[in-house]
Design a protein around this motif. Structure first.
Motif, PDB file in Angstrom:
ATOM      1  N   PRO A  65       4.492 -25.042  51.038  1.00 16.49           N
ATOM      2  CA  PRO A  65       5.261 -23.880  51.479  1.00 16.49           C
ATOM      3  C   PRO A  65       6.509 -23.650  50.642  1.00 16.49           C
ATOM      4  CG  PRO A  65       5.647 -25.753  52.931  1.00 16.49           C
ATOM      5  CD  PRO A  65       4.580 -26.179  51.963  1.00 16.49           C
ATOM      6  N   ARG A  66       7.087 -22.464  50.794  1.00 12.27           N
ATOM      7  CA  ARG A  66       8.407 -22.173  50.237  1.00 12.27           C
ATOM      8  C   ARG A  66       9.453 -22.700  51.212  1.00 12.27           C
ATOM      9  NH1 ARG A  66      10.208 -15.955  49.728  1.00 12.27           N
ATOM     10  NH2 ARG A  66      10.949 -16.365  51.834  1.00 12.27           N
ATOM     11  N   LEU A  67      10.579 -23.153  50.701  1.00  8.80           N
ATOM     12  CA  LEU A  67      11.645 -23.621  51.596  1.00  8.80           C
ATOM     13  C   LEU A  67      12.401 -22.410  52.140  1.00  8.80           C
ATOM     14  CD1 LEU A  67      13.207 -26.108  52.735  1.00  8.80           C
ATOM     15  CD2 LEU A  67      14.784 -25.817  50.813  1.00  8.80           C
ATOM     16  N   ASP A  68      12.378 -22.253  53.464  1.00  7.95           N
ATOM     17  CA  ASP A  68      13.017 -21.083  54.073  1.00  7.95           C
ATOM     18  C   ASP A  68      14.148 -21.443  55.024  1.00  7.95           C
ATOM     19  OD1 ASP A  68      11.663 -18.953  52.864  1.00  7.95           O
ATOM     20  OD2 ASP A  68       9.894 -19.316  54.112  1.00  7.95           O
ATOM     21  N   ALA A  69      14.345 -22.749  55.296  1.00  7.47           N
ATOM     22  CA  ALA A  69      15.403 -23.143  56.227  1.00  7.47           C
ATOM     23  C   ALA A  69      16.154 -24.334  55.648  1.00  7.47           C
ATOM     24  CB  ALA A  69      14.782 -23.516  57.579  1.00  7.47           C
ATOM     25  N   ASP A  70      17.444 -24.431  55.977  1.00  8.96           N
ATOM     26  CA  ASP A  70      18.257 -25.529  55.449  1.00  8.96           C
ATOM     27  C   ASP A  70      17.696 -26.875  55.909  1.00  8.96           C
ATOM     28  OD1 ASP A  70      19.786 -23.522  54.481  1.00  8.96           O
ATOM     29  OD2 ASP A  70      21.574 -23.961  55.691  1.00  8.96           O
ATOM     30  N   ILE A  71      17.760 -27.866  55.005  1.00 12.11           N
ATOM     31  CA  ILE A  71      17.307 -29.211  55.370  1.00 12.11           C
ATOM     32  C   ILE A  71      18.210 -30.268  54.747  1.00 12.11           C
ATOM     33  CG2 ILE A  71      14.841 -28.857  55.841  1.00 12.11           C
ATOM     34  CD1 ILE A  71      14.266 -29.603  52.949  1.00 12.11           C
ATOM     35  N   ASN A  72      18.138 -31.460  55.290  1.00 10.44           N
ATOM     36  CA  ASN A  72      18.839 -32.625  54.737  1.00 10.44           C
ATOM     37  C   ASN A  72      17.811 -33.629  54.252  1.00 10.44           C
ATOM     38  OD1 ASN A  72      21.206 -31.490  55.694  1.00 10.44           O
ATOM     39  ND2 ASN A  72      21.121 -32.632  57.627  1.00 10.44           N
ATOM     40  N   CYS A  73      18.216 -34.454  53.264  1.00 13.36           N
ATOM     41  CA  CYS A  73      17.319 -35.524  52.814  1.00 13.36           C
ATOM     42  C   CYS A  73      18.142 -36.576  52.086  1.00 13.36           C
ATOM     43  CB  CYS A  73      16.228 -34.970  51.891  1.00 13.36           C
ATOM     44  SG  CYS A  73      16.871 -34.195  50.409  1.00 13.36           S
ATOM     45  N   ASP A  74      17.483 -37.688  51.775  1.00 16.22           N
ATOM     46  CA  ASP A  74      18.157 -38.695  50.937  1.00 16.22           C
ATOM     47  C   ASP A  74      18.183 -38.245  49.485  1.00 16.22           C
ATOM     48  OD1 ASP A  74      18.459 -40.453  53.120  1.00 16.22           O
ATOM     49  OD2 ASP A  74      16.443 -41.283  52.802  1.00 16.22           O
ATOM     50  N   VAL A  75      17.016 -37.775  48.998  1.00 17.17           N
ATOM     51  CA  VAL A  75      16.869 -37.468  47.566  1.00 17.17           C
ATOM     52  C   VAL A  75      16.247 -36.087  47.403  1.00 17.17           C
ATOM     53  CG1 VAL A  75      15.874 -38.221  45.370  1.00 17.17           C
ATOM     54  CG2 VAL A  75      16.395 -39.920  47.134  1.00 17.17           C
ATOM     55  N   CYS A  76      16.904 -35.244  46.636  1.00 18.93           N
ATOM     56  CA  CYS A  76      16.309 -33.947  46.298  1.00 18.93           C
ATOM     57  C   CYS A  76      15.902 -33.971  44.824  1.00 18.93           C
ATOM     58  CB  CYS A  76      17.299 -32.816  46.548  1.00 18.93           C
ATOM     59  SG  CYS A  76      16.637 -31.210  46.040  1.00 18.93           S
ATOM     60  N   VAL A  77      14.626 -33.774  44.573  1.00 20.99           N
ATOM     61  CA  VAL A  77      14.101 -33.733  43.204  1.00 20.99           C
ATOM     62  C   VAL A  77      13.848 -32.277  42.848  1.00 20.99           C
ATOM     63  CG1 VAL A  77      12.164 -34.380  41.734  1.00 20.99           C
ATOM     64  CG2 VAL A  77      13.018 -36.004  43.443  1.00 20.99           C
ATOM     65  N   VAL A 107      22.130 -28.446  47.131  1.00 24.20           N
ATOM     66  CA  VAL A 107      21.265 -27.713  46.197  1.00 24.20           C
ATOM     67  C   VAL A 107      20.976 -26.357  46.838  1.00 24.20           C
ATOM     68  CG1 VAL A 107      19.042 -27.680  45.012  1.00 24.20           C
ATOM     69  CG2 VAL A 107      20.238 -29.861  45.343  1.00 24.20           C
ATOM     70  N   GLN A 108      21.439 -25.313  46.159  1.00 24.17           N
ATOM     71  CA  GLN A 108      21.206 -23.972  46.700  1.00 24.17           C
ATOM     72  C   GLN A 108      19.907 -23.424  46.123  1.00 24.17           C
ATOM     73  OE1 GLN A 108      24.565 -21.292  46.344  1.00 24.17           O
ATOM     74  NE2 GLN A 108      25.999 -23.011  46.213  1.00 24.17           N
ATOM     75  N   THR A 109      19.044 -22.942  46.981  1.00 24.89           N
ATOM     76  CA  THR A 109      17.844 -22.246  46.509  1.00 24.89           C
ATOM     77  C   THR A 109      17.979 -20.780  46.921  1.00 24.89           C
ATOM     78  OG1 THR A 109      16.420 -22.451  48.459  1.00 24.89           O
ATOM     79  CG2 THR A 109      16.544 -24.374  46.989  1.00 24.89           C
ATOM     80  N   GLU A 110      16.998 -19.980  46.572  1.00 26.85           N
ATOM     81  CA  GLU A 110      17.142 -18.554  46.854  1.00 26.85           C
ATOM     82  C   GLU A 110      17.157 -18.257  48.352  1.00 26.85           C
ATOM     83  OE1 GLU A 110      14.043 -17.768  44.159  1.00 26.85           O
ATOM     84  OE2 GLU A 110      15.338 -16.801  42.687  1.00 26.85           O
ATOM     85  N   HIS A 111      16.551 -19.148  49.159  1.00 24.78           N
ATOM     86  CA  HIS A 111      16.425 -18.826  50.586  1.00 24.78           C
ATOM     87  C   HIS A 111      17.034 -19.852  51.527  1.00 24.78           C
ATOM     88  CE1 HIS A 111      13.781 -15.509  49.528  1.00 24.78           C
ATOM     89  NE2 HIS A 111      13.257 -16.340  48.639  1.00 24.78           N
ATOM     90  N   ALA A 112      17.402 -21.030  51.012  1.00 23.67           N
ATOM     91  CA  ALA A 112      17.939 -22.069  51.905  1.00 23.67           C
ATOM     92  C   ALA A 112      18.672 -23.106  51.068  1.00 23.67           C
ATOM     93  CB  ALA A 112      16.795 -22.734  52.677  1.00 23.67           C
ATOM     94  N   ASN A 113      19.437 -23.943  51.752  1.00 21.67           N
ATOM     95  CA  ASN A 113      20.176 -25.005  51.062  1.00 21.67           C
ATOM     96  C   ASN A 113      19.643 -26.381  51.459  1.00 21.67           C
ATOM     97  OD1 ASN A 113      21.908 -23.170  49.848  1.00 21.67           O
ATOM     98  ND2 ASN A 113      23.255 -23.138  51.642  1.00 21.67           N
ATOM     99  N   ILE A 114      19.787 -27.317  50.513  1.00 19.69           N
ATOM    100  CA  ILE A 114      19.378 -28.699  50.776  1.00 19.69           C
ATOM    101  C   ILE A 114      20.611 -29.569  50.630  1.00 19.69           C
ATOM    102  CG2 ILE A 114      17.886 -30.604  50.011  1.00 19.69           C
ATOM    103  CD1 ILE A 114      16.265 -28.224  48.556  1.00 19.69           C
TER     104      ILE A 114
END
Ligand SMILES: Cc1cc2nc3c(=O)[nH]c(=O)nc-3n(C[C@H](O)[C@H](O)[C@H](O)COP(=O)(O)OP(=O)(O)OC[C@H]3O[C@@H](n4cnc5c(N)ncnc54)[C@H](O)[C@@H]3O)c2cc1C
Length: 433
Positions: free
Chosen positions: A29-41, A228-235
């Motif tokens: 899927p495309r990322l459409d909602a903000d999320i948290n994680c340990d590692v963003c690649v 990390v900002q993406t076009e539709h959500a932040n990580i």
């Protein structure tokens, strides 16, 4: 120009032989909602996918974002050659970095090949690996050096899988009058690059990594927690890895000053009858020749000749890639004059000034790995693992690769492309001498 959008249909693999024969492609899927994680690649080529897999195996919560599709970049388009060593040969590395570091880099490159085999086996990746690469000399005067290098690898590095080929050897395996000698490395080999990338993605997802396609990072805000900002959500992530290679562009100016995009092109003929195919390459090895603008070729599972050659140094692909690459192919194999070309595609790779990978710690929790300079099938897979090790707290091997000096390209982003075009024109003229 933004290379992520300059040449291809967004969100779609190019119309390549590899895309037409892709297996285990799963849509994410495309990322459409903000999320948290340990590692963003950021980036789902070999570097990013290997990093994601190895981080997830450490129990870290990993998110991978890819602007288009898994393996959309160089990893899904390349010549598939899993070569030995680094992009620079051991003589050059010894001169550049001294014997000890050169040996460590050789050992890492051997590990890179082993890692690819382990991953293929462990995750049952159907990517049609076949052993053997022939490095062929297009000038008689290069043959002595090829022989000496095979002996050096055997005597000084204990590498016995490479052997010298004389003219008779070459002519018995390759029906071309363009080559005079070379070496055969049976410890190297070739594979279906996109299927290998798709298999890595499946393995990473299986280990728990969350993968989002059609999700472009537009900005990376450093800090104790990276945003990390993406076009539709932040990580929000504790660590991030830039694995964008030739497409990094404006996302990070420091990396793009050292890693320059260049384009390279491949065609696939129609399936050839078995006799003709086996006359072109009699041992099913891949071939790379000694030109500065390298010709590289091999047979596909269904007996097509996959032939790579021709580079261009603007950002746009040529309008007719099939005709562009057919010319060098016919110089090697004039007997293919009447053969139909079914596919032609381009790819963008990242090169560095000294042709060694560019690994960097941009901030304590922000890493980058790219710039494999056309030698990334194994080395990018390994560097993804080194990044995962560094994120997990064991940075020695990442730091060793990062210690290889990579200067900035001269001329800044405005001038470097015309300067590179001039340099490459010079090298392609040298190929004719
Ligand atoms: C035509 C060609 C032939 C080659 N032949 C060989 C060969 O035979 N042997 C060999 O060893 N190497 C070869 N290479 C080089 C090899 O393919 C690369 O070194 C390797 O694939 C690099 O992997 P990567 O993951 O670092 O980069 P890539 O596979 O390019 O992946 C980077 C990914 O990052 C994504 N991305 C970039 N920016 C963003 C962003 N802002 N947000 C989200 N995603 C982003 C891109 O869409 C891309 O999918 C070749 C390359 C090309 C182009």
């Amino acid at each position: 120009m933004d290379l992520l959008y300059a040449n291809d249909t967004p969100g779609t693999h190019p119309d390549s032989y590899y895309a037409a024969t892709a297996t285990h492609a799963i849509a994410h899927p495309r990322l459409d909602a903000d999320i948290n994680c340990d590692v963003c690649v950021i980036g789902a080529g070999y570097t990013g996918l290997s990093a994601a897999l190895h981080c997830a195996e450490q129990g870290l919560d990993v998110v991978v974002i890819e602007a288009h599709r898994i393996g959309w970049g160089a990893s899904g388009r390349n010549g598939g050659q899993l070569g030995s060593g680094q992009r620079q040969d051991q003589d050059a590395l010894e001169r550049m970095l001294g014997l000890q570091t050169a040996r460590q880099l050789w050992d890492l490159a051997e590990e890179a090949k082993r890692l690819v085999h382990v991953l293929i086996d462990r995750h049952a990746i159907d990517c049609n690996y076949r052993p053997g690469i022939m490095y062929l000399d297009h000038r008689q005067r290069f043959v002595g050096a090829s022989r000496a290098y095979a002996e050096k690898l055997r005597d000084e590095y204990g590498y016995a899988n490479v052997r010298y080929m004389d003219l008779e050897d070459v002519r018995s395996l390759v029906a071309s009058h363009g080559y005079f000698g070379g070496t055969l490395d049976t410890g190297a080999g070739h594979l279906h690059p996109l299927n290998y990338a798709l298999g890595l993605a499946k393995a990473a997802a299986g280990a728990g990594a969350r993968i989002f396609e059609n999700t472009r990072a537009v900005k990376v805000d450093p800090g104790a927690t990276i945003r990390v900002q993406t076009e539709h959500a932040n990580i929000r992530a504790q660590f991030a890895l830039l694995a964008c290679n030739g497409y990094v562009g404006d996302l990070n100016a420091a990396v793009s000053a050292r890693v320059m995009p260049i384009n390279n092109f491949i065609i696939a003929t129609e399936p050839l009858d078995t006799e003709l195919a086996q006359s072109l390459i009699g041992n099913d090895a891949a071939v790379a020749d000694s030109r500065n603008v390298v010709n590289y070729f091999r047979l596909s599972r269904d007996n097509r000749l996959l032939f790579g050659g021709g580079e261009n140094y603007g950002y746009k692909f040529p309008a007719d890639i099939k005709s562009f690459v057919r010319k060098p192919m016919l110089r090697v194999y004039p007997q293919l004059e009447k053969v139909r070309i079914d596919y032609g595609w381009g790819g963008t790779l990242g090169i560095t000034v000294n042709r060694m990978p560019d690994l960097a710690r941009l901030a304590p929790n922000l890493l980058s790995a790219s710039g494999y300079s056309g030698h990334g099938v194994g080395v990018a897979t390994l560097c993804g693992r080194l990044a995962a090790e560094a994120i997990g707290g064991t940075a020695a091997r990442f730091d060793l690769m990062a210690s290889v000096p990579n200067p900035r390209f001269p001329g800044g982003s405005a001038l470097r492309t015309p300067l590179l075009a001039l340099a490459m024109l010079y090298y392609s003229l040298m190929d004719m001498i």
